[in-house]
Design a protein around this motif. Sequence first.
Motif, short mmCIF file in Angstrom:
data_model
loop_
_atom_site.label_atom_id
_atom_site.label_comp_id
_atom_site.label_asym_id
_atom_site.label_seq_id
_atom_site.Cartn_x
_atom_site.Cartn_y
_atom_site.Cartn_z
N LEU A 13 0.83 -1.21 0.00
CA LEU A 13 0.00 0.00 0.00
C LEU A 13 0.86 1.26 0.00
O LEU A 13 0.50 2.26 -0.62
N PHE A 14 2.00 1.22 0.71
CA PHE A 14 2.88 2.39 0.79
C PHE A 14 3.42 2.76 -0.59
O PHE A 14 3.61 3.94 -0.90
N VAL A 15 3.64 1.77 -1.44
CA VAL A 15 4.12 2.03 -2.80
C VAL A 15 2.96 2.19 -3.77
O VAL A 15 2.99 3.06 -4.65
N GLY A 16 1.92 1.40 -3.62
CA GLY A 16 0.84 1.36 -4.60
C GLY A 16 -0.07 2.57 -4.60
O GLY A 16 -0.43 3.07 -5.66
N VAL A 17 -0.45 3.05 -3.43
CA VAL A 17 -1.41 4.16 -3.36
C VAL A 17 -0.84 5.44 -3.98
O VAL A 17 -1.50 6.05 -4.83
N THR A 19 1.49 5.69 -6.20
CA THR A 19 1.70 5.43 -7.63
C THR A 19 0.39 5.58 -8.39
O THR A 19 0.34 6.24 -9.44
N ILE A 20 -0.67 5.00 -7.88
CA ILE A 20 -1.98 5.10 -8.54
C ILE A 20 -2.45 6.55 -8.55
O ILE A 20 -3.00 7.03 -9.55
N PHE A 21 -2.21 7.28 -7.46
CA PHE A 21 -2.59 8.69 -7.39
C PHE A 21 -1.86 9.51 -8.45
O PHE A 21 -2.46 10.32 -9.15
N LEU A 22 -0.55 9.30 -8.58
CA LEU A 22 0.23 10.07 -9.55
C LEU A 22 -0.14 9.70 -10.99
O LEU A 22 -0.16 10.57 -11.86
N ILE A 23 -0.43 8.44 -11.25
CA ILE A 23 -0.86 8.05 -12.59
C ILE A 23 -2.20 8.71 -12.91
O ILE A 23 -2.42 9.18 -14.03
#
Length: 50
Positions: A13-17, A19-23
């Motif tokens: 979650l620390f990496v994924g959230v 990343t999804i927000f910036l995409i």
Amino acid sequence: METTNFGFVASLLFVGVPTIFLIGLFISTQDGEKSSFYSDSSKGRLGPKR
């Protein structure tokens, strides 16, 4: 070294959230550049006028 499932999920979650927000921001910016707000007449631009 043993890790728990909680640690794995927290790392994911620390990496994924972010990343999804910036995409999502990148995709919305790409759509926004095609709108009339950023037209060639420089309406809505910040900076010196040409």
